[in-house]
Design a protein around this motif. Sequence first.
Motif, PDB file in Angstrom:
ATOM      1  N   LEU A  75      43.498  30.547  14.223  1.00  0.00           N
ATOM      2  CA  LEU A  75      42.951  29.197  14.219  1.00  0.00           C
ATOM      3  C   LEU A  75      44.068  28.150  14.251  1.00  0.00           C
ATOM      4  O   LEU A  75      43.815  26.972  14.513  1.00  0.00           O
ATOM      5  CB  LEU A  75      42.085  28.988  12.975  1.00  0.00           C
ATOM      6  CG  LEU A  75      41.022  27.882  13.007  1.00  0.00           C
ATOM      7  CD1 LEU A  75      40.018  28.132  14.123  1.00  0.00           C
ATOM      8  CD2 LEU A  75      40.307  27.796  11.664  1.00  0.00           C
ATOM      9  N   GLY A 252      39.278  32.623  17.344  1.00  0.00           N
ATOM     10  CA  GLY A 252      40.110  31.636  16.664  1.00  0.00           C
ATOM     11  C   GLY A 252      40.889  30.760  17.619  1.00  0.00           C
ATOM     12  O   GLY A 252      40.954  29.538  17.457  1.00  0.00           O
ATOM     13  N   ALA A 256      40.575  26.731  18.146  1.00  0.00           N
ATOM     14  CA  ALA A 256      41.765  25.917  17.892  1.00  0.00           C
ATOM     15  C   ALA A 256      42.080  24.982  19.051  1.00  0.00           C
ATOM     16  O   ALA A 256      42.698  23.925  18.848  1.00  0.00           O
ATOM     17  CB  ALA A 256      42.969  26.821  17.617  1.00  0.00           C
ATOM     18  N   ILE A 263      37.478  21.128  12.611  1.00  0.00           N
ATOM     19  CA  ILE A 263      38.232  22.375  12.462  1.00  0.00           C
ATOM     20  C   ILE A 263      39.403  22.163  11.518  1.00  0.00           C
ATOM     21  O   ILE A 263      39.766  23.053  10.746  1.00  0.00           O
ATOM     22  CB  ILE A 263      38.717  22.874  13.839  1.00  0.00           C
ATOM     23  CG1 ILE A 263      37.530  23.295  14.707  1.00  0.00           C
ATOM     24  CG2 ILE A 263      39.681  24.044  13.689  1.00  0.00           C
ATOM     25  CD1 ILE A 263      36.722  24.437  14.137  1.00  0.00           C
ATOM     26  N   ARG A 267      40.224  24.330   8.279  1.00  0.00           N
ATOM     27  CA  ARG A 267      41.459  25.109   8.281  1.00  0.00           C
ATOM     28  C   ARG A 267      42.063  25.202   6.887  1.00  0.00           C
ATOM     29  O   ARG A 267      42.543  26.259   6.478  1.00  0.00           O
ATOM     30  CB  ARG A 267      42.461  24.491   9.257  1.00  0.00           C
ATOM     31  CG  ARG A 267      43.723  25.337   9.443  1.00  0.00           C
ATOM     32  CD  ARG A 267      44.673  24.709  10.452  1.00  0.00           C
ATOM     33  NE  ARG A 267      44.159  24.849  11.802  1.00  0.00           N
ATOM     34  CZ  ARG A 267      43.966  23.838  12.637  1.00  0.00           C
ATOM     35  NH1 ARG A 267      44.229  22.614  12.226  1.00  0.00           N
ATOM     36  NH2 ARG A 267      43.531  24.035  13.850  1.00  0.00           N
TER      37      ARG A 267
END
Length: 618
Positions: A75, A252, A256, A263, A267
């Motif tokens: 991510l 992921g 990203a 996100i 995270r």
Amino acid sequence: MVPSLLFEIMLIGLLGIGSQWVAWRYRMPAIVIMSITGLLAGPILGLMNPEEDFGELYNPIISVAVAIILFEGSLNLSFKEIRGLGRPVFRISTIGAFLSWILGSLTAHYVAGLSWTAAFVIGGIFIVTGPTVIMPLLRQSKLKPRPAKILKWEGIIVDPVGALLAVFAFEIITFLTANNPDGSSLLIFFAASVFAGILGWACGKGIGLMFEHGYIPEFLKSPAVFIVVIACFTLADEIVHETGLLAVTAMGITLANMGISSIDDMRHFKENVSILLISAIFIMLTASLQTETLLQVFDPAIMGYVLLMMFIVRPLSIFLSTIGTDLALNEKMLLGWIAPRGIVALTVSGYFASILSEAGYADASLITTITFALVFTTVVAHGFSIGSLAKKLHLSKEGRPGTLIVGSNNFTVNLARSLQKVKAPVIIVDSSWERLRKAREAGVPFFHGQMLSEQTEYRLDTIPYEYMIAATEYNSYNALVCTTFMPEYGRTNVFKVSPYRRDLNGMGDIVHKVGGRILFRQDLSLEDLNQKTREHYIFRQTTITNRYTYKQYLEEKDEDTVLLYAMKPSGRMRFYSEELRVSPEPGDTVVSLTPPVKEKKKIQQRLENQRNNNGKSS
């Protein structure tokens, strides 16, 4: 043995997080502490054996945890981050991984004495470094951005590749050595790998679009992602084992690079969960090892294999794969040494040890022993050496903890100059070129940009800075900056200064609770501090000694003096705040903003003493 499974779960969590705290407190590699703790609790003291105690739940728990850890790492893989690094990363992740596989397999066969099948399987597993071991080392060592990003990308990209390569090697060799070769198993494997990649992309794209269009409320976003990650991993893994790692990595990376703002919020939550899982899984894996496995580690053949993997195979694969790239020699030397193996290697090797054992390979039991030997040795060697090696190769940002100040004005510029005088790194960030004029004229390092901008995230190197001060003329912005960076810097290292004594919008109580500690005193605003600098207040350094104690200093200081920060001889700082207790000891330096009247009196007293001494000597 522990009295119950519930007690064992509690003990695993306590030992894992406790190991993380000890590592943080004494600045040691966390994985080393966790490994030692797991060995003490398991095979050495016999307090627990999670593999036996959890029974059939053991492998699914490990697999799901590894999937979540790998997803959290992927991510972070935004393609914008590797601008200028594409060629080295691609070479190391492809040519370097292939060379490492071949050379590692040959070493396993000729030195460790494994059969060709076991050798090529373990060779594939050992190209893996992985985020579970690389990320903690990068946080600890403070590498410069370029080598740090290469190691991070290599670890996460190669992580699922190693597992797939081991599966590929097993399928190929089984196919070649079979009495009646059947190519259908190979086709199934390749088709499953392609399916896993597409499934991961589809899951990432699907949930990302749902976020963008508001189909999932904020409070359900993190739980929804968790369930989708587990579903994505499970569906792929049920078709062909270990392809699930490829699926969650693809998911992921897709998320990203979609540019979804939420996100970033998730995270930080996933990083916290990842740390918890890493701590628990490492304790479980090491505590489940058998005493016989530990004793086999000292076999000369296994020790020789480990040393060759560290000193020959890894450096050779890095140097050969990066020929023709713009990597400098010192960067190649660092990359050629740092390759710790971790959770993924342990879990995947355990799976293949059982598969090879069922297939009739007598040397299958050695795979777990060799894996643990390489994992523990590389974690200890690389964990304790990365910092010193990076310094010697001039690839480290290590030094005194620095301070990042958001907002350029009279006070912050003078504060930055005082930090320069005590040799602490400092930088001022502001979006106004005009406001930065003060910093430019004072010779203070600065960055022109919006602190909350995505461009600043990629262009500004924040590694040298452990403290953040938000001191702009906008109270809400200060609070927002503190809230945004609190997970990265820590709650005790993020401060804000109120622009005015009373919030003009009547939002003072709300903003106060949003984020960041109040710097210095609550009744002291940025307006007051700027006024003091205009009135020529002095940034004064006072060293606390056994004769001149901190208590005496507090009694003698002027009531208008503002205590700014205390610095230890090691360079560690503590900023003053009503929410934090600062107790300087002998040898520490206290920096304060002192009224010029008192400073003039001290100068006059010093001159008078000199005149008296001169008069006596004459």
